[in-house]
Design a protein around this motif. Structure first.
Motif, PDB file in Angstrom:
ATOM      1  N   ILE A  29       1.063  -1.025   0.434  1.00  0.00           N
ATOM      2  CA  ILE A  29      -0.427   0.262  -0.093  1.00  0.00           C
ATOM      3  C   ILE A  29       0.760   1.407  -0.181  1.00  0.00           C
ATOM      4  O   ILE A  29       1.834   1.870   1.015  1.00  0.00           O
ATOM      5  N   ARG A  30       1.031   1.605  -1.150  1.00  0.00           N
ATOM      6  CA  ARG A  30       1.800   3.169  -1.033  1.00  0.00           C
ATOM      7  C   ARG A  30       1.623   4.002  -0.337  1.00  0.00           C
ATOM      8  O   ARG A  30       2.224   4.813  -0.546  1.00  0.00           O
ATOM      9  N   PHE A  31       0.732   4.739   0.125  1.00  0.00           N
ATOM     10  CA  PHE A  31      -0.076   5.525   0.641  1.00  0.00           C
ATOM     11  C   PHE A  31      -1.363   5.080   1.073  1.00  0.00           C
ATOM     12  O   PHE A  31      -2.444   4.153  -0.145  1.00  0.00           O
ATOM     13  N   VAL A  32      -1.933   5.168   2.973  1.00  0.00           N
ATOM     14  CA  VAL A  32      -2.769   3.935   3.218  1.00  0.00           C
ATOM     15  C   VAL A  32      -4.244   5.376   3.740  1.00  0.00           C
ATOM     16  O   VAL A  32      -5.113   4.537   3.087  1.00  0.00           O
ATOM     17  N   GLY A  33      -3.908   6.245   2.296  1.00  0.00           N
ATOM     18  CA  GLY A  33      -5.433   7.048   2.202  1.00  0.00           C
ATOM     19  C   GLY A  33      -5.447   7.806   3.250  1.00  0.00           C
ATOM     20  O   GLY A  33      -4.628   8.598   4.167  1.00  0.00           O
ATOM     21  N   THR A  35       5.567  -4.348   7.332  1.00  0.00           N
ATOM     22  CA  THR A  35       6.389  -3.429   6.890  1.00  0.00           C
ATOM     23  C   THR A  35       5.894  -2.138   6.859  1.00  0.00           C
ATOM     24  O   THR A  35       5.317  -1.717   6.583  1.00  0.00           O
ATOM     25  N   VAL A  36       6.322  -1.204   7.957  1.00  0.00           N
ATOM     26  CA  VAL A  36       5.778   0.140   8.408  1.00  0.00           C
ATOM     27  C   VAL A  36       6.011   1.407   7.745  1.00  0.00           C
ATOM     28  O   VAL A  36       7.829   0.480   8.225  1.00  0.00           O
ATOM     29  N   PHE A  37       6.598   2.173   6.646  1.00  0.00           N
ATOM     30  CA  PHE A  37       6.867   4.074   6.537  1.00  0.00           C
ATOM     31  C   PHE A  37       6.432   4.916   7.418  1.00  0.00           C
ATOM     32  O   PHE A  37       5.436   5.026   7.010  1.00  0.00           O
ATOM     33  N   GLU A  38       7.258   5.627   7.053  1.00  0.00           N
ATOM     34  CA  GLU A  38       6.654   6.930   7.968  1.00  0.00           C
ATOM     35  C   GLU A  38       6.498   8.118   6.799  1.00  0.00           C
ATOM     36  O   GLU A  38       5.808   8.611   7.237  1.00  0.00           O
ATOM     37  N   HIS A  39       6.806   8.092   5.537  1.00  0.00           N
ATOM     38  CA  HIS A  39       6.336   8.176   4.145  1.00  0.00           C
ATOM     39  C   HIS A  39       5.860   7.575   3.128  1.00  0.00           C
ATOM     40  O   HIS A  39       5.600   6.589   2.929  1.00  0.00           O
ATOM     41  N   TRP A  40       4.742   7.957   2.544  1.00  0.00           N
ATOM     42  CA  TRP A  40       4.381   7.699   1.247  1.00  0.00           C
ATOM     43  C   TRP A  40       4.831   7.425   0.072  1.00  0.00           C
ATOM     44  O   TRP A  40       6.428   7.224   0.363  1.00  0.00           O
ATOM     45  N   LYS A  41       5.191   5.841   0.006  1.00  0.00           N
ATOM     46  CA  LYS A  41       5.729   5.550  -1.760  1.00  0.00           C
ATOM     47  C   LYS A  41       6.845   4.638  -0.672  1.00  0.00           C
ATOM     48  O   LYS A  41       8.381   5.356  -1.907  1.00  0.00           O
ATOM     49  N   ASN A  73       3.746   6.491  16.354  1.00  0.00           N
ATOM     50  CA  ASN A  73       2.040   6.651  16.854  1.00  0.00           C
ATOM     51  C   ASN A  73       2.195   7.432  15.831  1.00  0.00           C
ATOM     52  O   ASN A  73       2.906   8.730  15.361  1.00  0.00           O
ATOM     53  N   ASP A  74       1.009   7.460  15.777  1.00  0.00           N
ATOM     54  CA  ASP A  74      -0.131   8.325  14.039  1.00  0.00           C
ATOM     55  C   ASP A  74       1.276   9.082  12.564  1.00  0.00           C
ATOM     56  O   ASP A  74       1.185  10.068  12.694  1.00  0.00           O
ATOM     57  N   ARG A  75       1.849   8.024  12.596  1.00  0.00           N
ATOM     58  CA  ARG A  75       3.545   8.483  12.112  1.00  0.00           C
ATOM     59  C   ARG A  75       3.592   7.680  10.326  1.00  0.00           C
ATOM     60  O   ARG A  75       4.457   7.799   9.818  1.00  0.00           O
ATOM     61  N   ILE A  76       2.497   6.686  10.467  1.00  0.00           N
ATOM     62  CA  ILE A  76       2.387   5.788   9.409  1.00  0.00           C
ATOM     63  C   ILE A  76       1.432   6.231   8.256  1.00  0.00           C
ATOM     64  O   ILE A  76       0.522   6.373   8.088  1.00  0.00           O
ATOM     65  N   SER A  77       2.874   6.165   7.450  1.00  0.00           N
ATOM     66  CA  SER A  77       1.534   5.945   6.023  1.00  0.00           C
ATOM     67  C   SER A  77       1.460   5.382   4.387  1.00  0.00           C
ATOM     68  O   SER A  77       0.738   5.426   3.637  1.00  0.00           O
ATOM     69  N   SER A  78       2.194   4.832   5.045  1.00  0.00           N
ATOM     70  CA  SER A  78       2.814   3.306   3.774  1.00  0.00           C
ATOM     71  C   SER A  78       2.753   1.774   4.745  1.00  0.00           C
ATOM     72  O   SER A  78       3.777   1.985   5.244  1.00  0.00           O
TER      73      SER A  78
END
Length: 110
Positions: free
Chosen positions: A49-53, A72-78, A98-103
């Motif tokens: 999921i490149r961007f969770v929305g 695997t969670v990422f701080e930013h999109w893509k 916390n509240d930082r996951i984007s992809s």
């Protein structure tokens, strides 16, 4: 004010996220609040999921992965920025995440 997409709305709108051959028990669930509370966003094994929305970006606080699965969670999109791999039930992702996951990427091995 941020809003969270309901499970029903996600199911109705986000069916494209489900892989054709996904089996029950092969996913990670991402929750809005710690201790697996609030809105939930399911990601099946093999999905990237490149961007969770916009409605859930930077709002994830807990994660629950089925046995054999990891996220695997990422701080930013893509898949940008820092990343961390999570397995099992993570009732709180910690202050750093916390509240930082984007992809996200979910993998399941059986």
């Amino acid at each position: 004010m941020k809003t969270w997409i309901s499970t029903a709305a996600l199911a109705a709108v986000g069916l494209f996220l489900l892989p054709q051959l996904a089996q029950a028990g092969e996913l990670c669930s991402f929750f809005q609040h710690r201790d697996f509370r609030g809105g939930v966003f399911d990601v099946y094994g093999g999905d990237n999921i490149r961007f969770v929305g916009n409605q859930i970006n930077d709002q994830i606080s807990s994660v629950s992965c089925d046995p054999g699965c990891s996220a695997t969670v990422f701080e930013h999109w893509k898949y940008g920025g820092e990343a961390i791999r999570l397995r099992g039930d993570v009732a709180f992702v910690g202050q750093r995440w916390n509240d930082r996951i984007s992809s996200v990427r979910v993998r399941c091995v059986f």
